[in-house]
Design an enzyme around this catalytic site. Structure first.
Site, PDB file in Angstrom:
ATOM      1  N   CYS A 136       0.775  -0.975  -0.056  1.00  0.00           N
ATOM      2  CA  CYS A 136      -0.074   0.013  -0.187  1.00  0.00           C
ATOM      3  C   CYS A 136       0.866   1.085  -0.112  1.00  0.00           C
ATOM      4  O   CYS A 136       1.533   1.712   1.021  1.00  0.00           O
ATOM      5  CB  CYS A 136      -0.756   0.014   1.340  1.00  0.00           C
ATOM      6  SG  CYS A 136      -1.925   1.300   1.260  1.00  0.00           S
ATOM      7  N   CYS A 139      -0.359   4.058   2.175  1.00  0.00           N
ATOM      8  CA  CYS A 139      -0.095   3.914   3.582  1.00  0.00           C
ATOM      9  C   CYS A 139       1.247   4.217   3.938  1.00  0.00           C
ATOM     10  O   CYS A 139       1.707   4.740   4.865  1.00  0.00           O
ATOM     11  CB  CYS A 139      -0.542   2.585   3.935  1.00  0.00           C
ATOM     12  SG  CYS A 139      -1.881   1.741   3.270  1.00  0.00           S
ATOM     13  N   ASP A 140       2.055   3.586   3.083  1.00  0.00           N
ATOM     14  CA  ASP A 140       3.654   3.507   3.732  1.00  0.00           C
ATOM     15  C   ASP A 140       4.771   4.393   2.727  1.00  0.00           C
ATOM     16  O   ASP A 140       5.742   4.537   3.099  1.00  0.00           O
ATOM     17  CB  ASP A 140       4.078   1.823   3.695  1.00  0.00           C
ATOM     18  CG  ASP A 140       3.085   1.068   4.355  1.00  0.00           C
ATOM     19  OD1 ASP A 140       2.806   1.446   5.400  1.00  0.00           O
ATOM     20  OD2 ASP A 140       2.801  -0.087   4.023  1.00  0.00           O
TER      21      ASP A 140
END
Ligand code: NDP
Length: 316
Positions: A136, A139-140
């Site tokens: 992701c 997200c990261d």
């Protein structure tokens, strides 16, 4: 087989399931929630969550899920570990079997079983989970700003992730296993025109390199057999997601990929009393906050459904 009657059954324990539980419990409907095989869902395999509104300093993914669980419990949700292994929605009340041991009958069911990212199956994917391997970018990606990264995949997800990462990273390798991409034309153009993205065509990933964190990946050209190591700090797998909806096949209407279809603007499925929320019914947004949002919608839809039924029975 043991049987139990419940008013509202919630299947799944990600942000969608827990948010549904908070709302259903606060409405006094004493929900029962089964956590499934990965209690807390996909956020338990993420580190810091920095894009969930209300946490200016970010929050650890597993901690956030523990907080959501505690909030759901505080209002009277019965949270149980167990995997729903079968569902039977052909009659009413609705039926679900947990761990092939308990049959639950429910007046309303909220399906919040989520989706799982697909992985390549390399040993490094597990070894470096949260240490350079991610599924992701939204997200990261932030943790890799200023560093070189690689994305594997050739669909819209891979194109989107590569484009997103190119805003944070000086160089993004896109590893494509064929000589063409599956992504939509516009997404491909975006990738092809981006000077920070280098596409490695006909290329497969053989190994993720590193001792304690990712330092590179070994790739192989499947036309020439030539191997090379590319030095990257982040390796993003974007080869698709699999919604966890197999047990509802043949009962709930789904698209060809297995995402549950809901009436637009609601969480209602084709079966009365069954509501689908979170990633199990969302292949586009897939964020914790959107999952929580649809979890809330599912709870309100279930509550209204039950209230309407009660009214009907009172007049009958
Ligand atoms: P897709 O199934 O569309 O694409 C998966 C990609 O991964 C394919 O290109 C496939 O390669 C590649 N792949 C699969 N297995 C491997 C492997 N073992 N090694 C290397 N590559 C592999 O998944 P997406 O998640 O990209 O998209 C799912 C759906 O969501 C699509 O309908 C998409 O349009 C939609 N979507 C829409 C977005 C948007 O509109 N903004 C954003 C993201 C997704 P190959 O082509 O060779 O099979």
């Amino acid at each position: 087989m043991k049987t139990e009657n419940v008013k509202v059954l919630i299947i799944g324990s990600g942000p969608a399931g827990y948010t549904a539980a908070i709302y259903v419990a606060r409405a006094g409907l004493s929900p029962v929630l089964y956590t499934g095989g990965q209690p807390g869902g996909q956020l338990t395999i993420t580190s810091d969550v920095e894009n969930f509104p209300g946490y200016p300093q970010g929050i650890d993914g597993p901690q956030m899920m523990m907080d959501l669980q505690a909030q759901a419990e505080r209002f009277g949700t019965s949270i149980r570990s167990g995997l729903v292994t079968k569902a039977n929605f052909s009659g009413y009340p609705l039926k679900a079997i947990v761990d092939d041991e308990i049959e639950i009958t429910a007046e309303a069911v909220i399906v919040a079983t989520g989706a799982s990212a697909k992985y390549l199956g390399l040993s490094g994917e597990q070894k470096f989970a949260n240490k350079g391997v991610s599924a992701c970018a939204v997200c990261d990606g932030f943790f890799f700003r200023g560093q070189e990264v690689a994305v594997v995949g050739a669909g819209d997800s891979a194109a989107e992730e590569a484009t997103y990462l190119s805003k944070l990273c000086p160089k993004v390798y896109l590893i494509v296993r064929r000589d063409e991409m599956r992504a939509s034309r516009i997404m491909q153009q975006r990738v092809l025109n981006n000077p920070k993205i280098e596409i490695l065509w006909n290329t497969e990933t053989e190994e993720i390199l590193g001792e304690t964190e990712v330092t590179g990946v070994r790739v192989r050209n499947n036309k020439t057999g030539a191997k090379r190591d590319i030095p990257v700090k982040g390796f993003f797998v974007a080869i698709g997601h699999q919604p966890n909806t197999q047990i509802f096949e043949g009962q709930l209407d789904m698209d060809e990929a297995g995402y549950i279809l809901v009436n637009p603007g609601s969480t209602r499925t084709n079966v009365e009393g069954v509501f689908a929320v979170g990633d199990a019914a969302d292949k586009v947004y897939r964020q914790a906050v959107t999952a929580a949002g649809t979890g809330c919608m599912g709870a309100l839809d279930a509550e209204r459904f039950l209230a309407a039924r009660e009214l009907e029975h009172a007049h009958a």
